[in-house]
Scaffold this motif. Sequence first.
Motif, PDB file in Angstrom:
ATOM      1  N   UNK D   3       0.857  -1.168   0.000  1.00 47.44           N
ATOM      2  CA  UNK D   3       0.000   0.000   0.000  1.00 47.44           C
ATOM      3  C   UNK D   3       0.904   1.233   0.000  1.00 47.44           C
ATOM      4  N   UNK D   4       0.494   2.282  -0.685  1.00 44.16           N
ATOM      5  CA  UNK D   4       1.300   3.496  -0.740  1.00 44.16           C
ATOM      6  C   UNK D   4       0.385   4.688  -0.964  1.00 44.16           C
ATOM      7  N   UNK D   5       0.882   5.875  -0.628  1.00 44.03           N
ATOM      8  CA  UNK D   5       0.130   7.113  -0.860  1.00 44.03           C
ATOM      9  C   UNK D   5       0.855   7.925  -1.927  1.00 44.03           C
ATOM     10  N   UNK D  49      -4.372   7.689 -11.245  1.00 42.46           N
ATOM     11  CA  UNK D  49      -4.516   8.114  -9.851  1.00 42.46           C
ATOM     12  C   UNK D  49      -4.118   9.577  -9.726  1.00 42.46           C
ATOM     13  N   UNK D  50      -4.336  10.138  -8.539  1.00 46.86           N
ATOM     14  CA  UNK D  50      -4.000  11.543  -8.294  1.00 46.86           C
ATOM     15  C   UNK D  50      -3.390  11.715  -6.908  1.00 46.86           C
ATOM     16  N   UNK D  51      -2.988  12.953  -6.615  1.00 47.05           N
ATOM     17  CA  UNK D  51      -2.353  13.235  -5.331  1.00 47.05           C
ATOM     18  C   UNK D  51      -3.235  12.824  -4.163  1.00 47.05           C
ATOM     19  N   UNK D  52      -2.618  12.197  -3.191  1.00 48.02           N
ATOM     20  CA  UNK D  52      -3.321  11.834  -1.977  1.00 48.02           C
ATOM     21  C   UNK D  52      -4.018  10.490  -2.047  1.00 48.02           C
ATOM     22  N   UNK D  53      -4.116   9.933  -3.243  1.00 52.74           N
ATOM     23  CA  UNK D  53      -4.765   8.613  -3.361  1.00 52.74           C
ATOM     24  C   UNK D  53      -3.938   7.534  -2.662  1.00 52.74           C
ATOM     25  N   UNK D  54      -4.653   6.583  -2.059  1.00 56.12           N
ATOM     26  CA  UNK D  54      -4.012   5.379  -1.537  1.00 56.12           C
ATOM     27  C   UNK D  54      -4.020   4.366  -2.673  1.00 56.12           C
ATOM     28  N   UNK D  55      -2.869   3.800  -2.959  1.00 56.58           N
ATOM     29  CA  UNK D  55      -2.756   2.917  -4.125  1.00 56.58           C
ATOM     30  C   UNK D  55      -2.061   1.613  -3.749  1.00 56.58           C
ATOM     31  N   UNK D  56      -2.163   0.657  -4.682  1.00 53.77           N
ATOM     32  CA  UNK D  56      -1.453  -0.610  -4.537  1.00 53.77           C
ATOM     33  C   UNK D  56      -0.311  -0.603  -5.550  1.00 53.77           C
ATOM     34  N   UNK D  57       0.908  -0.864  -5.074  1.00 52.26           N
ATOM     35  CA  UNK D  57       2.041  -0.909  -5.998  1.00 52.26           C
ATOM     36  C   UNK D  57       2.606  -2.327  -6.056  1.00 52.26           C
ATOM     37  N   UNK D  58       3.092  -2.679  -7.237  1.00 54.14           N
ATOM     38  CA  UNK D  58       3.738  -3.970  -7.410  1.00 54.14           C
ATOM     39  C   UNK D  58       5.156  -3.718  -7.911  1.00 54.14           C
ATOM     40  N   UNK D  74      10.564  -0.067 -15.750  1.00 52.79           N
ATOM     41  CA  UNK D  74      10.158   0.294 -14.387  1.00 52.79           C
ATOM     42  C   UNK D  74      10.233  -0.913 -13.468  1.00 52.79           C
ATOM     43  N   UNK D  75      10.599  -0.676 -12.215  1.00 55.25           N
ATOM     44  CA  UNK D  75      10.575  -1.744 -11.216  1.00 55.25           C
ATOM     45  C   UNK D  75       9.416  -1.579 -10.233  1.00 55.25           C
ATOM     46  N   UNK D  76       8.588  -0.539 -10.438  1.00 56.73           N
ATOM     47  CA  UNK D  76       7.445  -0.298  -9.547  1.00 56.73           C
ATOM     48  C   UNK D  76       6.295   0.301 -10.351  1.00 56.73           C
ATOM     49  N   UNK D  77       5.109  -0.308 -10.250  1.00 57.66           N
ATOM     50  CA  UNK D  77       3.931   0.216 -10.952  1.00 57.66           C
ATOM     51  C   UNK D  77       2.739   0.279 -10.011  1.00 57.66           C
ATOM     52  N   UNK D  78       1.922   1.318 -10.213  1.00 60.38           N
ATOM     53  CA  UNK D  78       0.665   1.454  -9.479  1.00 60.38           C
ATOM     54  C   UNK D  78      -0.380   0.638 -10.241  1.00 60.38           C
ATOM     55  N   UNK D  79      -0.992  -0.364  -9.579  1.00 61.53           N
ATOM     56  CA  UNK D  79      -1.926  -1.261 -10.269  1.00 61.53           C
ATOM     57  C   UNK D  79      -3.370  -1.171  -9.760  1.00 61.53           C
ATOM     58  N   UNK D  80      -3.607  -0.391  -8.718  1.00 63.80           N
ATOM     59  CA  UNK D  80      -4.984  -0.200  -8.232  1.00 63.80           C
ATOM     60  C   UNK D  80      -5.041   1.031  -7.333  1.00 63.80           C
ATOM     61  N   UNK D  81      -6.221   1.670  -7.322  1.00 67.88           N
ATOM     62  CA  UNK D  81      -6.485   2.679  -6.293  1.00 67.88           C
ATOM     63  C   UNK D  81      -7.274   1.955  -5.217  1.00 67.88           C
ATOM     64  N   UNK D  82      -6.862   2.093  -3.978  1.00 74.68           N
ATOM     65  CA  UNK D  82      -7.467   1.349  -2.881  1.00 74.68           C
ATOM     66  C   UNK D  82      -8.534   2.195  -2.219  1.00 74.68           C
ATOM     67  N   UNK D  83      -9.749   1.659  -2.178  1.00 77.50           N
ATOM     68  CA  UNK D  83     -10.859   2.386  -1.586  1.00 77.50           C
ATOM     69  C   UNK D  83     -10.986   2.090  -0.101  1.00 77.50           C
ATOM     70  N   UNK D  84     -10.644   0.876   0.261  1.00 77.40           N
ATOM     71  CA  UNK D  84     -10.769   0.494   1.660  1.00 77.40           C
ATOM     72  C   UNK D  84      -9.884  -0.718   1.929  1.00 77.40           C
TER      73      UNK D  84
END
Lengths: 89, 89, 89, 89, 89
Positions: D3-5, D49-58, D74-84
């Motif tokens: 999880x990341x912001x 995604x946008x600023x402040x979003x909580x996301x899932x990175x792989x 790339x060695x890191x990609x955002x693959x989802x925005x996490x809602x909860x």
Amino acid sequence: MDLAKVVGSITSVSKLEQLKPVKLFVVHILGSDFGPTGNYGVAVDTVGVGYGDIVLITTGSAAKMTEITKEIPTDTSIVARVDNAGDRQ
Amino acid sequence: MDLAKVVGSITSVSKLEQLKPVKLFVVHILGSDFGPTGNYGVAVDTVGVGYGDIVLITTGSAAKMTEITKEIPTDTSIVARVDNAGDRQ
Amino acid sequence: MDLAKVVGSITSVSKLEQLKPVKLFVVHILGSDFGPTGNYGVAVDTVGVGYGDIVLITTGSAAKMTEITKEIPTDTSIVARVDNAGDRQ
Amino acid sequence: MDLAKVVGSITSVSKLEQLKPVKLFVVHILGSDFGPTGNYGVAVDTVGVGYGDIVLITTGSAAKMTEITKEIPTDTSIVARVDNAGDRQ
Amino acid sequence: MDLAKVVGSITSVSKLEQLKPVKLFVVHILGSDFGPTGNYGVAVDTVGVGYGDIVLITTGSAAKMTEITKEIPTDTSIVARVDNAGDRQ
């Protein structure tokens, strides 16, 4: 690769079919002079080791480069039992 | 591989199509004697686990070496539920 | 990649056939200005180094991208002896 | 995965051609209960995604397993925005 | 990927043939707001950077996904010079 000590084994009833043929050990990663680091992992045995043995572990895609592990979804494999780590400075 | 405890799940509306068929769990990485390390991750379930279960996770390219995850962009997969980690020294 | 100092060697009787042709060294990972980090690893030598040498190590799948290591299940290889790390700021 | 912001973006004039089509975000890795870990990374966005979003990175080779990133170093990609991230224990 | 500052270069006489065509830099990994982390690495330059530049580094198999590094046993490559990391929260 890292030096590690075999400190335990894993019992699991529900696991992937691919993992069933292999033996899984809990290993304690060692630092200089075989000192403990406090970091642990779980590794597939490819050489026939036992509790208390000092071993060499390899990680990542290299962990799957053995006859035993080539179809196993492991990220850590035991590839040698270490008899001595000599002539350190 | 690492021992981990299943401590949560993830809900996401906006995600890659590839991730939609799988179940994602938040896991707490465990150290020796199932002690907490304070490190967390998110893993794809391949064996059918639930909250509080102690599981085995695999990382890196190994995480994609299962029927369920072979097309999934995951770097961490749950590959076994651990019933016991015995005979530790 | 990381700078490291060669601080020891490994003796092993029971090991994978694939590991038998290579020389394994214990290396101490170095930080800025060749300072010690307290982290250690075991690496396959591909250039001919000796005790006390400062070397460059590469990890992961890159460790297998040399003539010597392409069939070796190593996650860390020594790819250069470092003569100088100059002009630091 | 982690999880990341999303906490920032990157502007770069001199970069590899391969990186030009993608959007790069600075992300703060999160631990349990969305708490900060103090660790940061830079990730390619694959979901919008946008600023402040909580996301899932792989990370690792999985970061390149999407339509957008398959040719991107790339060695890191955002693959989802996490809602909860619910039902934690 | 990580932000990093170019802080030094490497001179080596004994190295793999594969490494001879490339320029190696010592980089200091940066955290939030370009703050130092105390962690260092050695990276292959693919964009033409110099001392003091803030750069973007990529690791693992991604480090070999450029024209310059595709045959190089590197686990870390510089893929962009960063001009600004703006709008942080």
